[in-house]
Structures are given as structure tokens and as C-alpha cells.
Design an enzyme around this catalytic site. Structure first.
Site, PDB file in Angstrom:
ATOM      1  N   LYS A  24     -11.540   0.641  -2.189  1.00 35.24           N
ATOM      2  CA  LYS A  24     -10.535   1.308  -3.026  1.00 35.24           C
ATOM      3  C   LYS A  24     -11.009   1.340  -4.478  1.00 35.24           C
ATOM      4  CE  LYS A  24      -7.412   1.138   0.628  1.00 35.24           C
ATOM      5  NZ  LYS A  24      -6.741   0.309   1.587  1.00 35.24           N
ATOM      6  N   HIS A  28      -5.084  -3.169  -2.803  1.00 38.20           N
ATOM      7  CA  HIS A  28      -4.701  -2.267  -3.900  1.00 38.20           C
ATOM      8  C   HIS A  28      -4.521  -3.004  -5.218  1.00 38.20           C
ATOM      9  CE1 HIS A  28      -4.190   1.226  -1.295  1.00 38.20           C
ATOM     10  NE2 HIS A  28      -3.754   0.357  -0.405  1.00 38.20           N
ATOM     11  N   SER A  70       0.794  -1.225   0.000  1.00 38.17           N
ATOM     12  CA  SER A  70       0.000   0.000   0.000  1.00 38.17           C
ATOM     13  C   SER A  70       0.826   1.274   0.000  1.00 38.17           C
ATOM     14  CB  SER A  70      -0.945  -0.001   1.199  1.00 38.17           C
ATOM     15  OG  SER A  70      -0.228  -0.109   2.416  1.00 38.17           O
TER      16      SER A  70
HETATM   17  C1  PLP Z   1      -6.910   0.069   3.016  1.00 36.52           C
HETATM   18  C2  PLP Z   1      -6.302  -1.216   3.322  1.00 36.52           C
HETATM   19  C3  PLP Z   1      -6.942  -2.119   4.178  1.00 36.52           C
HETATM   20  C4  PLP Z   1      -8.177  -1.755   4.955  1.00 36.52           C
HETATM   21  O1  PLP Z   1      -9.309  -1.787   4.170  1.00 36.52           O
HETATM   22  P1  PLP Z   1     -10.590  -0.957   4.636  1.00 36.52           P
HETATM   23  O2  PLP Z   1     -11.700  -1.558   3.873  1.00 36.52           O
HETATM   24  O3  PLP Z   1     -10.324   0.455   4.316  1.00 36.52           O
HETATM   25  O4  PLP Z   1     -10.718  -1.197   6.111  1.00 36.52           O
HETATM   26  C5  PLP Z   1      -6.370  -3.356   4.360  1.00 36.52           C
HETATM   27  N1  PLP Z   1      -5.218  -3.683   3.748  1.00 36.52           N
HETATM   28  C6  PLP Z   1      -4.575  -2.846   2.936  1.00 36.52           C
HETATM   29  C7  PLP Z   1      -3.311  -3.288   2.284  1.00 36.52           C
HETATM   30  C8  PLP Z   1      -5.086  -1.582   2.698  1.00 36.52           C
HETATM   31  O5  PLP Z   1      -4.426  -0.737   1.927  1.00 36.52           O
END
Ligand code: PLP
Length: 407
Positions: free
Chosen positions: A259, A228, A200
Site C-alpha cells: 500500500k 493502511h 480498510s
Molecule cells: C490489503 C490488506 C491486506 C492484504 O495485504 P496484501 O499484501 O495485499 O496481501 C491485509 N490486511 C488489510 C487490512 C488490508 O487492507
């Protein structure tokens, strides 16, 4: 005033003092964070409240949003959310195991399983909830976890809750992972290897074929966090598909719907038996309310777009490449391009300079990233215009690159 309430007031003062001291310490280290009201609109436009103002907003082009395909503003996705609200209401009303399992969940889980090529999928309230629920459901005190040092905070959070021994391996270093597996695997019951599919804060892919081979050799389960990856790599199918997906065995693939999918929620794609176990055992699935119908419906509509248009899914990485080509950075593997500045203070300053030019690129500082690696994290979306990307790149090249501490 009674003695009791005097004591209560004193306790409150101690708490206030504690909080103020902690905040001052964060401030001194340039690590204090603040919420800034941001009004996100179509095409990466963001209107941020000006410092000290209650009404004045500055128009910016956002290069720090995870809405990679801008689907949170897509007419068909918004329409699906509105229609679901009209039919099913605004909230699920209970946990999914009680009465919160509205008919949209099954449709969403079917689509997730299909796009990831698994038998089944389980939808959670968020990606964070998914990770802190899945890991302790599968792994306990007699078992062992191997985790990449740069894995997302919620993978570490889930590992912590499992009470298993944890071994951290160097980022994407399969030789290091192999040496820790060789040393610690055989003493434990079950073993789990945890990694992001796309990292991320760094934007690179995990070496999934090598990790899968090690998992196989040392009898460990491989779990990827593809937050991602879905929608933007591997023709939209995610990080496994970015490699030779068909021949690759990854029994646990989790991710988020917040995302590229542009909605909210988390998921695990796995076999039917594993999914059923998770539905029975994951505490962050059992003891929390189901997602609102609007969020689930939006995810369904967004996944239908992702599954049918791989050109569109390739667009964010293409836009990232316009940027990296212009300033001579390595070819990006995802829409995330980090630029390590080093010092937290200098990174904040760089972010402010970009903001003055009309670009929103937030500074990423510890503890999100290791100390000394504060960075600007640029994320590119399908609707960024080439001319804006080039203008950003030229500003970065002349004003930001010379600020890096390794210069
Ligand atoms: C954003 C993210 C999460 C968390 O996901 P949410 O649905 O926002 O709680 C988990 N793992 C990674 C790698 C992320 O970038």
C-alpha cells in the site's frame, strides 16, 4: 468415444452449469465483479479500457488506489528495483529457508523493526500470506480468538485456519469486547485479540490504548493489521504511533508493503523470539518462494523515504481533509473516506456517474462490506491536486449524497 471420456464431458458440463448459475445469481444481485484493465501512471492518473473496447482507454483520476504516497512511481524506488534485478535476478529461486534469502531481506527487516520500534521483523510474500501464517503458528485448538467484526478478510482467514474458538466483537466496541473476554477468556489456553489498526473499508482507527489495556487485563495477545497505517498515520510509523506509541504495548504488528510502501510483500514486527518462531512455523513463510529481489529493494527505498519525511507522510490525510471539509463529512483519521450509499445497485450507478466525470472511485459491495452498506470508498494520495479534489467533492455533494438510502 470411450465411456470414460463421455463421463468426463458430462462432469465438465455440470461444472460449467454450476459456474454459470453462480455467476448469474451474482449478476442479479449487482454483486458480479469484473476485472478492468487499468494502466496506472504517475500522479493518480489511470487509463481504463472502455466497456466493450479492446483498445480505447479513458483517462481518469484515481481516487481508489492504496498507493497513498505514489511511491510505486517514485524514481528512487523504481531505480532500486531495477538495480536489484540487475544484481540478483528476477526471482528468489526458492523459499527463504532454502536458498531464496537474498541479502536484501535482512536490510528490509531491519528497517521495518526500526520504524515500528520492535526488536525484529519477518517479511512474507504478501499481507494475506502473513496473516494466514502468523495466526495459526501462535494459536491452536485449545486457544481462543477475539476479532473485530470489520477486521480484514485475511485476519478471519488466519483465525479460521487456527482451529481456535472465535468470538466476534462489535466494531471498535471495547465494552462488548470486555463482555466476551469476561465470558470466554478463562476457559481457553492462550488468547489473541485481532483488529485492523486503520480499518480498510471505513478508514477509522482502532482504539488501540483501550484494546491494549483489555489485552493486559485478560491476559491476551494483541495483534494489529496495519496495512493502511504504515506510511500515512503516526508520522508514517503507523497506527500505534498515532496514539502515544511509546507507552503502548502491541506485541504483534503486521502489515503490508503493497500500500503506502508501493511495492509488494507482508511483514510481522515483533520480538526476536516471536519472529524466530514464525520463521520456523508459519506455513505460508516456510512453504512459499521468497519475494523477488526487485520488490524487496523497492520496499527498502520506499521505507527510507517514509522514515525521513513526516510532512510527506501527512499529505494523504491532509488531502482527504480537503474533501471532507468541502462536503461536511467528519474529519478523516486516515486517507480512506467511505461514503455509504446502501444499496449495491445504487452504489454501482454512483460509481459509473463519477467515472463519466473523469473520476475513478470503485463501488465496494458485499461480501467485502456488510449487506446494506455498499459504499464508495475514496482514497487520497500525496499527489492529488486540490483543484481535482474540490471538483470531485462538488460533484459528490450535488449528485451522490442525495442517492444515499438513509436520505
Ligand atoms: C490489503 C490488506 C491486506 C492484504 O495485504 P496484501 O499484501 O495485499 O496481501 C491485509 N490486511 C488489510 C487490512 C488490508 O487492507
Amino acid at each position: 468415444m470411450s465411456d470414460e471420456s463421455v463421463e468426463f464431458r458430462e462432469r465438465m458440463t455440470i461444472l460449467e452449469e454450476f459456474a454459470k448459475k453462480k455467476l448469474a445469481s451474482l449478476q442479479n444481485r449487482s454483486l458480479r465483479r469484473r476485472l478492468v484493465e487499468t494502466d496506472r501512471r504517475e500522479d493518480a492518473a489511470a487509463f481504463r479500457l472502455e466497456d466493450g473496447s479492446e483498445t480505447q482507454r479513458k483517462a481518469l483520476i484515481s481516487f481508489c488506489c492504496n498507493d497513498y504516497l505514489n511511491l510505486s512511481q517514485h524514481p528512487a524506488v523504481k531505480r532500486a528495483a531495477i538495480e536489484a534485478t540487475e544484481v540478483y535476478g528476477t526471482g528468489a529461486g526458492a523459499s527463504r529457508l532454502i536458498t531464496g534469502n537474498h541479502p536484501l531481506f535482512a536490510q528490509l527487516e531491519k528497517r521495518l523493526a526500526k520504524i515500528k520500534g520492535t526488536e525484529d521483523a519477518v517479511v512474507f510474500g504478501s499481507g494475506y500470506l502473513a496473516n494466514i501464517g502468523i495466526i495459526p503458528s501462535l494459536i491452536g485448538a485449545q486457544d481462543v480468538i477475539f476479532i473485530d467484526e470489520l477486521a480484514h478478510a485475511c485476519l478471519f482467514g488466519g483465525a479460521q485456519l487456527s482451529a481456535a474458538d472465535q468470538f466476534i466483537f462489535r466494531h471498535n466496541a471495547c465494552d462488548h469486547l470486555e463482555s466476551v473476554l469476561a465470558e470466554h477468556r478463562s476457559k481457553a489456553g492462550n488468547a489473541l485479540i485481532l483488529t485492523d489498526g486503520v480499518f480498510s473499508m471505513d478508514g477509522d482507527l482502532a482504539p488501540l490504548p483501550d484494546l491494549a489495556a483489555l489485552a493486559d487485563k485478560y491476559d491476551a495477545w494483541l495483534m494489529t493489521d496495519d496495512a493502511h497505517g504504515l506510511g500515512v498515520v503516526g508520522d508514517g510509523h503507523g497506527s500505534k504511533a498515532a496514539f502515544d506509541g511509546a507507552s503502548l504495548s502491541i506485541p504483534l504488528q503486521m502489515g503490508t508493503l503493497s500500500k503506502a510502501v508501493g511495492s509488494y510483500g507482508g511483514y510481522l514486527c515483533a520480538s526476536h523470539a516471536v519472529a524466530e518462531l514464525i520463521r520456523n512455523r508459519a506455513r505460508s513463510f516456510v512453504y512459499t518462494t521468497g519475494l523477488p529481489p526487485a520488490s524487496v529493494a523497492a520496499s527498502i527505498a520506499a521505507l527510507d523515504i517514509i522514515a525521513s519525511d513526516k510532512e510527506f507522510c501527512a499529505q494523504p490525510v491532509r488531502q482527504a481533509t480537503v474533501f471532507t471539509d468541502r462536503i461536511g463529512l467528519p474529519q478523516p483519521q486516515s486517507p480512506i473516506v467511505p461514503l455509504i450509499v446502501g444499496d449495491a445497485d445504487a452504489t454501482l450507478k454512483a460509481s459509473h456517474m463519477l467515472e463519466a466525470e473523469g473520476f475513478l472511485v470503485t463501488a465496494i459491495r458485499p461480501p467485502t462490506v456488510p449487506t446494506g452498506t455498499s459504499r464508495l470508498r475514496f482514497t487520497f494520495t500525496a499527489s492529488h491536486r486540490d483543484e481535482d479534489i474540490l471538483r470531485l467533492a462538488d460533484f459528490v455533494r450535488t449528485h451522490i449524497l442525495p442517492m444515499r438510502s438513509d436520505q
